[in-house]
Design an enzyme around this catalytic site. Structure first.
Site, mmCIF file in Angstrom:
data_model
loop_
_atom_site.group_PDB
_atom_site.id
_atom_site.type_symbol
_atom_site.label_atom_id
_atom_site.label_comp_id
_atom_site.label_asym_id
_atom_site.label_seq_id
_atom_site.Cartn_x
_atom_site.Cartn_y
_atom_site.Cartn_z
ATOM 1 N N CYS A 218 0.817 -1.222 0.000
ATOM 2 C CA CYS A 218 0.000 0.000 0.000
ATOM 3 C C CYS A 218 0.850 1.271 0.000
ATOM 4 C CB CYS A 218 -0.942 0.007 1.197
ATOM 5 S SG CYS A 218 -2.224 -1.242 1.060
ATOM 6 N N HIS B 171 -2.857 7.206 3.801
ATOM 7 C CA HIS B 171 -3.344 5.987 3.149
ATOM 8 C C HIS B 171 -4.692 5.611 3.768
ATOM 9 C CE1 HIS B 171 -3.656 2.106 1.451
ATOM 10 N NE2 HIS B 171 -3.388 1.456 2.559
ATOM 11 N N ASN C 181 -10.045 0.707 0.646
ATOM 12 C CA ASN C 181 -8.588 0.696 0.475
ATOM 13 C C ASN C 181 -8.270 0.252 -0.957
ATOM 14 O OD1 ASN C 181 -5.856 0.277 0.478
ATOM 15 N ND2 ASN C 181 -5.815 -0.992 2.330
HETATM 16 C C1 LIG Z 1 -8.988 -6.192 9.779
HETATM 17 C C2 LIG Z 1 -9.465 -5.378 10.978
HETATM 18 C C3 LIG Z 1 -10.527 -4.391 10.555
HETATM 19 C C4 LIG Z 1 -10.071 -6.329 11.987
HETATM 20 O O1 LIG Z 1 -10.494 -5.602 13.109
HETATM 21 P P1 LIG Z 1 -10.088 -6.076 14.565
HETATM 22 O O2 LIG Z 1 -10.761 -5.174 15.501
HETATM 23 O O3 LIG Z 1 -8.586 -6.167 14.621
HETATM 24 O O4 LIG Z 1 -10.737 -7.490 14.619
HETATM 25 P P2 LIG Z 1 -10.057 -8.887 14.949
HETATM 26 O O5 LIG Z 1 -9.261 -9.361 13.788
HETATM 27 O O6 LIG Z 1 -9.385 -8.821 16.288
HETATM 28 O O7 LIG Z 1 -11.333 -9.756 15.119
HETATM 29 C C5 LIG Z 1 -12.276 -9.499 16.168
HETATM 30 C C6 LIG Z 1 -13.489 -10.354 15.913
HETATM 31 O O8 LIG Z 1 -14.212 -9.794 14.805
HETATM 32 C C7 LIG Z 1 -14.469 -10.820 13.867
HETATM 33 N N1 LIG Z 1 -14.541 -10.241 12.534
HETATM 34 C C8 LIG Z 1 -13.545 -10.070 11.634
HETATM 35 N N2 LIG Z 1 -14.044 -9.518 10.538
HETATM 36 C C9 LIG Z 1 -15.352 -9.324 10.738
HETATM 37 C C10 LIG Z 1 -16.395 -8.795 9.964
HETATM 38 N N3 LIG Z 1 -16.199 -8.324 8.728
HETATM 39 N N4 LIG Z 1 -17.634 -8.740 10.502
HETATM 40 C C11 LIG Z 1 -17.866 -9.198 11.742
HETATM 41 N N5 LIG Z 1 -16.920 -9.716 12.517
HETATM 42 C C12 LIG Z 1 -15.681 -9.786 12.021
HETATM 43 C C13 LIG Z 1 -13.340 -11.790 14.019
HETATM 44 O O9 LIG Z 1 -13.708 -13.071 13.531
HETATM 45 C C14 LIG Z 1 -13.157 -11.788 15.519
HETATM 46 O O10 LIG Z 1 -14.137 -12.615 16.077
HETATM 47 P P3 LIG Z 1 -13.808 -13.540 17.360
HETATM 48 O O11 LIG Z 1 -13.425 -12.576 18.438
HETATM 49 O O12 LIG Z 1 -15.078 -14.246 17.584
HETATM 50 O O13 LIG Z 1 -12.663 -14.404 16.930
HETATM 51 C C15 LIG Z 1 -8.292 -4.621 11.648
HETATM 52 O O14 LIG Z 1 -7.433 -5.543 12.280
HETATM 53 C C16 LIG Z 1 -7.514 -3.821 10.680
HETATM 54 O O15 LIG Z 1 -8.007 -2.859 10.127
HETATM 55 N N6 LIG Z 1 -6.242 -4.154 10.497
HETATM 56 C C17 LIG Z 1 -5.401 -3.431 9.565
HETATM 57 C C18 LIG Z 1 -5.788 -3.817 8.177
HETATM 58 C C19 LIG Z 1 -5.198 -2.919 7.155
HETATM 59 O O16 LIG Z 1 -5.188 -1.737 7.339
HETATM 60 N N7 LIG Z 1 -4.731 -3.518 6.087
HETATM 61 C C20 LIG Z 1 -4.151 -2.825 5.013
HETATM 62 C C21 LIG Z 1 -2.781 -2.491 5.389
HETATM 63 S S1 LIG Z 1 -2.109 -1.473 4.240
#
Ligand SMILES: CC(C)(COP(=O)(O)OP(=O)(O)OC[C@H]1O[C@@H](n2cnc3c(N)ncnc32)[C@H](O)[C@@H]1OP(=O)(O)O)[C@@H](O)C(=O)NCCC(=O)NCCS
Length: 350
Positions: A116, A256, A286
């Site tokens: 990214c 970003h 994104n």
């Molecule tokens: C991906 C992201 C949104 C997930 O959010 P989070 O708060 O970290 O969530 P987690 O991965 O800890 O998951 C928490 C729970 O939500 C659930 N979950 C994940 N995606 C979900 C969705 N779309 N809808 C509902 N629940 C979801 C998971 O399964 C997990 O459930 P559990 O506790 O029962 O296991 C976040 O980690 C993120 O934005 N990371 C950076 C990603 C990014 O910017 N990528 C590009 C980089 S350039």
């Protein structure tokens, strides 16, 4: 000796028409509009649906618009770099395909993949060629068709990404405008958290890699989130400090667009009010290499010559960085799309 800087002298952009909404995603995987808005901040993203259309088609649309807006003939372009993680093919470079589709011939052209951060890396690279005097009209494209590598059965990644492209023209200037400073860094140890498992030389495609869904984005969200928050904010604050910028003197942050919470955390560390932060994540998601130039494209009409702008990104690799630039022209458009004449003056003099 006159100091030459590289200035952005125009922006073109393109997003596909199809809008993939949170409601539609909620019918594909177990999620909801409320979860996506709270945890990520995206309402809809654009998807390139037409058969036979690829990243280069969006990039070419952005470049065509850029050439028209800047009144540039394709034969004048001497370099084109495409920041991209979803090239049309592993080879040749998408930059070459975009150049062909826009009638740019004999230009120094190549792709640059820094996740990214690709656009940020590409613009830093391009600026060095302009500053050296070797290249005078350089196009930097950021383009990605993320829908081609997103698993629409994986609720943790499919709400995040969208498709789009945008491009800027860089030209030399001796005025006190243009790209002033940049910090670009990487740490390959972060690659385990964000990558595509198969399709490269490590794991060429097989029936097994397809069955195991290994040709899609693999992401461990939490470590990516933590690294992104700290690295993007660290370099943004560092570049502010070493250029004596304050939250008052800085006009815009172009972050970003990966997650609203990462954008907020970065802006907070910089002490910036939200009205100085370009945010279109809710509309486009994104778009990987395209997020930064799509913001410039969206905000172009509000930008003024001399505006202090910081671009900041974080991506797979891990890669991250920040650029400080002074905007080169008043964004108020003449005749709908034409660039203001004084911008043309800055490079013809050199
Ligand atoms: C991906 C992201 C949104 C997930 O959010 P989070 O708060 O970290 O969530 P987690 O991965 O800890 O998951 C928490 C729970 O939500 C659930 N979950 C994940 N995606 C979900 C969705 N779309 N809808 C509902 N629940 C979801 C998971 O399964 C997990 O459930 P559990 O506790 O029962 O296991 C976040 O980690 C993120 O934005 N990371 C950076 C990603 C990014 O910017 N990528 C590009 C980089 S350039």
């Amino acid at each position: 000796m006159t100091r030459i800087r590289a200035a952005i002298t125009g922006v073109g952009g393109y997003v596909p028409e199809y809008r993939l909404t949170n409601d539609e995603i909620s019918r594909m995987v177990d999620t909801s509009d409320e979860w996506i808005m709270t945890r990520i901040g995206i309402k809809e993203r654009r998807i390139l649906k037409e058969d036979g259309k690829a990243t280069s088609d969006m990039g070419a649309e952005a470049v065509k618009q850029l050439l028209i807006k800047t009144n540039t003939d394709p034969s004048e372009i001497d370099m084109i770099i495409c920041g991209v993680v979803t090239p049309d093919m592993l080879f040749p470079a998408t930059a070459n395909i975009i150049a062909d589709k826009t009638n740019i011939r004999n230009a120094f052209g190549f792709d640059l993949n820094a996740g990214c951060s690709s656009f940020l890396y590409a613009i830093t690279t391009a600026s060095k060629f302009v500053e050296s005097g070797s290249h005078k009209k350089v196009i930097v494209v950021g383009a990605d068709k993320m829908s081609s590598i997103v698993d629409y059965q994986d609720r943790a990644t499919c709400p995040i990404f969208g498709d789009g492209a945008a491009a800027v023209l860089l030209e030399p200037t001796s005025e006190d405008i243009g790209i002033v400073d940049s910090i670009v860094q990487s740490d390959g140890a972060g690659r385990i958290y964000l990558h595509q498992k198969a399709g490269g030389s490590l794991k060429p495609p097989t029936f097994e890699t397809i069955a195991n869904r290994e040709h899609y984005v693999y992401q461990e969200g939490q470590p990516v989130f933590k690294w992104a928050v700290s690295k993007m904010a660290d370099v943004s604050v560092e570049i502010m400090k070493r250029n004596n910028l304050t939250s008052e003197s800085l006009d815009w942050l172009v972050p970003h667009q990966a997650n609203m919470r990462i954008i907020d955390a970065t802006a907070n560390r910089m002490g910036l009010d939200k009205d100085k932060v370009m945010i279109n994540i809710q509309r486009f998601g994104n778009t990987t290499s395209a997020t930064l130039p799509l913001c410039l494209w969206d905000w172009e009409s509000q930008l003024r010559k001399g505006d202090n702008i910081i671009l900041a990104a974080f991506g797979a690799g891990f890669t991250w960085g920040a650029i400080y630039l002074k905007w080169a022209y008043d964004g108020k458009l003449l005749n709908g799309m034409a660039r203001k004449p004084e911008v043309s003056k800055i490079h013809t003099e050199l």
